[in-house]
Design a protein around this motif. Structure first.
Motif, PDB file in Angstrom:
ATOM      1  N   CYS A 255       4.105  19.710  39.292  1.00 30.70           N
ATOM      2  CA  CYS A 255       3.939  20.987  38.696  1.00 30.70           C
ATOM      3  C   CYS A 255       4.488  22.124  39.762  1.00 30.70           C
ATOM      4  CB  CYS A 255       2.456  21.182  38.227  1.00 30.70           C
ATOM      5  SG  CYS A 255       2.089  22.689  37.536  1.00 30.70           S
ATOM      6  N   CYS A 256       5.319  22.976  39.293  1.00 26.59           N
ATOM      7  CA  CYS A 256       5.649  24.229  39.836  1.00 26.59           C
ATOM      8  C   CYS A 256       6.376  24.072  40.975  1.00 26.59           C
ATOM      9  CB  CYS A 256       4.263  25.044  40.224  1.00 26.59           C
ATOM     10  SG  CYS A 256       3.348  25.628  38.789  1.00 26.59           S
ATOM     11  N   SER A 257       7.310  22.875  41.092  1.00 26.43           N
ATOM     12  CA  SER A 257       8.119  22.517  42.115  1.00 26.43           C
ATOM     13  C   SER A 257       9.100  21.550  41.598  1.00 26.43           C
ATOM     14  CB  SER A 257       7.259  21.714  43.141  1.00 26.43           C
ATOM     15  OG  SER A 257       6.977  20.561  42.661  1.00 26.43           O
ATOM     16  N   ASP A 258      10.306  21.894  42.345  1.00 20.40           N
ATOM     17  CA  ASP A 258      11.560  20.820  41.880  1.00 20.40           C
ATOM     18  C   ASP A 258      11.445  19.598  42.540  1.00 20.40           C
ATOM     19  OD1 ASP A 258      12.541  23.277  41.142  1.00 20.40           O
ATOM     20  OD2 ASP A 258      13.898  23.535  43.048  1.00 20.40           O
ATOM     21  N   VAL A 259      12.044  18.646  41.997  1.00 22.73           N
ATOM     22  CA  VAL A 259      11.983  17.024  42.408  1.00 22.73           C
ATOM     23  C   VAL A 259      13.325  16.654  42.643  1.00 22.73           C
ATOM     24  CG1 VAL A 259      11.493  14.826  41.333  1.00 22.73           C
ATOM     25  CG2 VAL A 259      10.172  16.896  40.544  1.00 22.73           C
ATOM     26  N   ASP A 260      13.160  16.285  44.147  1.00 20.67           N
ATOM     27  CA  ASP A 260      14.599  15.621  44.407  1.00 20.67           C
ATOM     28  C   ASP A 260      15.009  14.587  44.548  1.00 20.67           C
ATOM     29  OD1 ASP A 260      15.413  18.565  45.064  1.00 20.67           O
ATOM     30  OD2 ASP A 260      14.323  18.392  47.245  1.00 20.67           O
ATOM     31  N   PHE A 261      16.175  13.921  44.058  1.00 22.01           N
ATOM     32  CA  PHE A 261      16.845  12.600  44.023  1.00 22.01           C
ATOM     33  C   PHE A 261      17.806  12.594  45.459  1.00 22.01           C
ATOM     34  CE2 PHE A 261      14.679  12.834  40.376  1.00 22.01           C
ATOM     35  CZ  PHE A 261      13.881  11.288  40.007  1.00 22.01           C
ATOM     36  N   GLU A 262      17.628  12.000  46.414  1.00 25.03           N
ATOM     37  CA  GLU A 262      18.471  12.139  47.371  1.00 25.03           C
ATOM     38  C   GLU A 262      19.478  11.313  47.305  1.00 25.03           C
ATOM     39  OE1 GLU A 262      18.096  14.368  49.647  1.00 25.03           O
ATOM     40  OE2 GLU A 262      15.929  14.867  49.641  1.00 25.03           O
ATOM     41  N   ILE A 263      20.875  11.551  47.670  1.00 28.32           N
ATOM     42  CA  ILE A 263      22.057  10.819  47.582  1.00 28.32           C
ATOM     43  C   ILE A 263      22.287  10.503  48.961  1.00 28.32           C
ATOM     44  CG2 ILE A 263      24.390  10.562  46.881  1.00 28.32           C
ATOM     45  CD1 ILE A 263      23.819  12.918  45.018  1.00 28.32           C
ATOM     46  N   THR A 264      22.416   9.186  49.380  1.00 25.73           N
ATOM     47  CA  THR A 264      22.660   8.492  50.841  1.00 25.73           C
ATOM     48  C   THR A 264      23.720   7.837  50.975  1.00 25.73           C
ATOM     49  OG1 THR A 264      20.931   6.843  50.535  1.00 25.73           O
ATOM     50  CG2 THR A 264      20.183   9.078  51.143  1.00 25.73           C
ATOM     51  N   TRP A 279      12.543  23.338  38.268  1.00 21.96           N
ATOM     52  CA  TRP A 279      11.100  23.673  37.615  1.00 21.96           C
ATOM     53  C   TRP A 279      11.653  24.953  36.732  1.00 21.96           C
ATOM     54  CZ3 TRP A 279       6.854  22.425  36.013  1.00 21.96           C
ATOM     55  CH2 TRP A 279       5.572  23.317  35.575  1.00 21.96           C
ATOM     56  N   THR A 280      11.446  24.964  35.340  1.00 22.22           N
ATOM     57  CA  THR A 280      11.820  25.754  34.647  1.00 22.22           C
ATOM     58  C   THR A 280      10.708  26.571  34.123  1.00 22.22           C
ATOM     59  OG1 THR A 280      11.814  24.213  32.608  1.00 22.22           O
ATOM     60  CG2 THR A 280      13.806  24.505  33.863  1.00 22.22           C
ATOM     61  N   GLY A 281       9.525  26.583  34.448  1.00 22.21           N
ATOM     62  CA  GLY A 281       8.224  27.309  33.900  1.00 22.21           C
ATOM     63  C   GLY A 281       7.517  26.501  33.329  1.00 22.21           C
ATOM     64  N   PHE A 282       6.237  26.941  33.218  1.00 18.23           N
ATOM     65  CA  PHE A 282       5.023  26.289  32.469  1.00 18.23           C
ATOM     66  C   PHE A 282       5.500  26.066  30.966  1.00 18.23           C
ATOM     67  CE2 PHE A 282       1.181  25.748  30.223  1.00 18.23           C
ATOM     68  CZ  PHE A 282       0.759  24.746  30.728  1.00 18.23           C
ATOM     69  N   ILE A 283       5.820  27.058  30.380  1.00 19.94           N
ATOM     70  CA  ILE A 283       6.000  27.200  28.681  1.00 19.94           C
ATOM     71  C   ILE A 283       7.234  26.000  28.472  1.00 19.94           C
ATOM     72  CG2 ILE A 283       6.527  28.384  26.885  1.00 19.94           C
ATOM     73  CD1 ILE A 283       5.070  30.720  28.156  1.00 19.94           C
ATOM     74  N   LYS A 284       8.254  26.323  29.018  1.00 21.96           N
ATOM     75  CA  LYS A 284       9.488  25.366  28.775  1.00 21.96           C
ATOM     76  C   LYS A 284       9.097  24.033  29.041  1.00 21.96           C
ATOM     77  CE  LYS A 284      14.467  25.435  29.219  1.00 21.96           C
ATOM     78  NZ  LYS A 284      15.647  26.056  29.811  1.00 21.96           N
ATOM     79  N   GLU A 285       8.518  23.857  30.378  1.00 20.47           N
ATOM     80  CA  GLU A 285       8.210  22.224  30.744  1.00 20.47           C
ATOM     81  C   GLU A 285       7.205  21.735  29.844  1.00 20.47           C
ATOM     82  OE1 GLU A 285       9.265  20.534  33.094  1.00 20.47           O
ATOM     83  OE2 GLU A 285      10.689  22.031  34.088  1.00 20.47           O
ATOM     84  N   ALA A 286       6.439  22.478  29.161  1.00 21.15           N
ATOM     85  CA  ALA A 286       4.987  21.898  28.510  1.00 21.15           C
ATOM     86  C   ALA A 286       5.662  21.816  26.977  1.00 21.15           C
ATOM     87  CB  ALA A 286       3.814  22.879  28.379  1.00 21.15           C
ATOM     88  N   PHE A 287       6.423  22.761  26.453  1.00 21.72           N
ATOM     89  CA  PHE A 287       6.653  22.516  24.962  1.00 21.72           C
ATOM     90  C   PHE A 287       8.236  22.096  24.447  1.00 21.72           C
ATOM     91  CE2 PHE A 287       3.246  25.688  25.466  1.00 21.72           C
ATOM     92  CZ  PHE A 287       2.427  25.198  24.522  1.00 21.72           C
ATOM     93  N   THR A 288       9.093  21.959  25.386  1.00 21.00           N
ATOM     94  CA  THR A 288      10.348  21.442  25.312  1.00 21.00           C
ATOM     95  C   THR A 288      10.778  20.327  26.540  1.00 21.00           C
ATOM     96  OG1 THR A 288      11.491  22.882  26.685  1.00 21.00           O
ATOM     97  CG2 THR A 288      10.937  23.707  24.565  1.00 21.00           C
ATOM     98  N   ASP A 289      11.887  19.644  26.130  1.00 19.66           N
ATOM     99  CA  ASP A 289      12.329  18.596  27.101  1.00 19.66           C
ATOM    100  C   ASP A 289      13.604  18.960  27.457  1.00 19.66           C
ATOM    101  OD1 ASP A 289      13.789  18.325  24.848  1.00 19.66           O
ATOM    102  OD2 ASP A 289      13.316  15.959  24.814  1.00 19.66           O
ATOM    103  N   ALA A 290      14.036  20.352  27.388  1.00 23.23           N
ATOM    104  CA  ALA A 290      15.260  20.889  27.948  1.00 23.23           C
ATOM    105  C   ALA A 290      15.080  21.139  29.365  1.00 23.23           C
ATOM    106  CB  ALA A 290      15.510  22.213  27.172  1.00 23.23           C
ATOM    107  N   ASP A 291      15.652  20.351  30.174  1.00 22.43           N
ATOM    108  CA  ASP A 291      15.744  20.531  31.587  1.00 22.43           C
ATOM    109  C   ASP A 291      16.839  21.103  32.303  1.00 22.43           C
ATOM    110  OD1 ASP A 291      12.890  19.122  31.555  1.00 22.43           O
ATOM    111  OD2 ASP A 291      14.389  17.170  31.229  1.00 22.43           O
ATOM    112  N   ASN A 292      16.851  21.553  33.442  1.00 20.46           N
ATOM    113  CA  ASN A 292      17.935  22.021  34.477  1.00 20.46           C
ATOM    114  C   ASN A 292      18.063  21.024  35.614  1.00 20.46           C
ATOM    115  OD1 ASN A 292      18.139  24.126  32.537  1.00 20.46           O
ATOM    116  ND2 ASN A 292      16.956  25.737  33.885  1.00 20.46           N
ATOM    117  N   PHE A 293      19.110  20.821  35.863  1.00 14.46           N
ATOM    118  CA  PHE A 293      19.492  20.004  37.082  1.00 14.46           C
ATOM    119  C   PHE A 293      20.763  20.596  37.956  1.00 14.46           C
ATOM    120  CE2 PHE A 293      17.524  17.056  34.143  1.00 14.46           C
ATOM    121  CZ  PHE A 293      16.896  15.990  34.850  1.00 14.46           C
ATOM    122  N   ALA A 294      20.492  20.462  39.352  1.00 14.54           N
ATOM    123  CA  ALA A 294      21.683  20.495  40.036  1.00 14.54           C
ATOM    124  C   ALA A 294      21.950  19.689  40.924  1.00 14.54           C
ATOM    125  CB  ALA A 294      21.230  21.662  41.182  1.00 14.54           C
ATOM    126  N   ILE A 295      23.320  19.342  41.067  1.00 18.19           N
ATOM    127  CA  ILE A 295      24.019  18.323  41.775  1.00 18.19           C
ATOM    128  C   ILE A 295      24.599  18.494  43.170  1.00 18.19           C
ATOM    129  CG2 ILE A 295      25.338  16.214  41.665  1.00 18.19           C
ATOM    130  CD1 ILE A 295      24.986  16.408  38.482  1.00 18.19           C
TER     131      ILE A 295
END
Length: 335
Positions: A255-264, A279-295
């Motif tokens: 909650c309220c933080s990003d999640v990192d998957f390390e590439i090694t 992390w996209t905000g509490f409302i968007k995280e709770a009511f949708t499954d629309a996620d944002n990623f960065a590679i």
């Protein structure tokens, strides 16, 4: 005397017109005739100086060629100013093909068509679009993603192809075909995920994903590695040779933080990039499954492996952060 001076001016003007045709001089027999006429006219008027002056000017013209102004370049092609001659030196010349001279730079070696832009960047942003029907009814729809660069400029668009029954009965375990299109609508990458188990009881049937570019030509694979606590994946090339490793945290639901998957690297010691679920905000995280990623990946990484990293990002999204179709987002590797 006045007529002689006017005639001398006329000869001088003719001399300037000759300078643009690279020293096209008056034939000598015409010069002698004109000089004879001048001598007769000057003898009648008692002034031979004009004839001798004209003879000297014509002799100097023959010896020195067309006069040039000091401090200015030599005359250029007819119809263009002298100072613009160099600017047109790259124009196609007569008898040559303009296509041969204006051919665009060759694409990078070993680069599938449509992936040339990936050779110039080291980061991609993936934004899943919010489906209004899915938000209001909970009815699972096909996922759609906008893939952009670090400046937010759209690079690709990804769309899932699946049937209604599979989406709503299998949830985040569903098989799918994800097509990635460029800005012209051309399909450049196809991602194929078969139906596999996600359970520690079936380590021989873990998740696997295939990336094709162009469609129908495999360029890499993502396979899940069995581990009791950590989500681990292996990146393989088109020859099924291991290239990179991906490892996530023990708890992927935060909650309220990003999640990192390390590439090694293969030994797991050298970190070369990461896939971050933002992390996209509490409302968007709770009511949708629309996620944002960065590679993030090295700029000089093989362009095929950059495309495979996109496939890894989508697999991670479906496995851990997709909670539609009767399934909830998972907090760990097995649950």
């Amino acid at each position: 005397m006045i007529e002689t001076i006017k005639y001398a001016d006329h000869i001088s003007v003719s001399k300037k017109s000759f300078s643009s045709t690279k020293r096209k001089l008056v034939p000598k027999f015409r010069i002698q005739d004109e000089l004879g006429n001048l001598e007769k006219s000057s003898n009648r008027q008692g002034s031979p100086t004009a004839a001798r002056t004209m003879e000297n000017q014509l002799t100097d013209m023959d010896m020195q060629g067309p006069p040039q102004q000091m401090g200015y370049p030599a005359p250029g092609p007819i119809g263009f100013p002298a100072n613009q001659h160099a600017a047109f030196s790259n124009q196609p010349q007569p008898g040559t093909s303009q296509w041969a001279q204006w051919t665009p730079a060759a694409p990078p070696l070993n680069c599938p068509p449509g992936l040339e832009y990936l050779t110039q960047i080291d980061q991609l942003l993936i934004h899943q679009q919010v489906e209004l029907l899915e938000v209001l009814t909970g009815f699972e729809t096909n996922n759609k993603y906008v893939i952009s660069n670090s400046l937010g400029q759209r690079v690709y668009f990804a769309a899932e192809e699946n049937d209604c029954c599979t989406r709503n009965c299998c949830g985040n375990l569903r098989p799918f075909i994800l097509k990635i299109l460029d800005n012209t609508g051309r399909e450049v990458i196809t991602i194929n995920r078969p139906f596999r188990c996600v359970s520690c009881c079936y380590p021989c049937c873990l998740q696997k994903l295939e990336v094709q570019s162009p469609p129908g030509v495999p360029i890499g694979y993502i396979t899940q590695n069995w581990h009791p606590f950590l989500p681990k994946f292996t990146v393989l090339n088109e020859h099924h040779q291991e290239v990179l490793k991906i490892q996530g945290p023990c708890v992927v639901s935060r909650c309220c933080s990003d999640v990192d998957f390390e590439i090694t690297s293969l030994d797991g010691e050298t970190k070369i990039g990461k896939i971050t679920k933002q992390w996209t905000g509490f409302i968007k995280e709770a009511f949708t499954d629309a996620d944002n990623f960065a590679i993030q990946f090295p700029l000089d990484l093989d362009v095929k492996m950059k495309a495979v990293m996109l496939g890894a990002c989508f697999l991670i999204d479906f496995m851990f952060f997709e909670h539609g179709g009767g399934s909830e987002s998972r907090g760990g590797v097995w649950q």
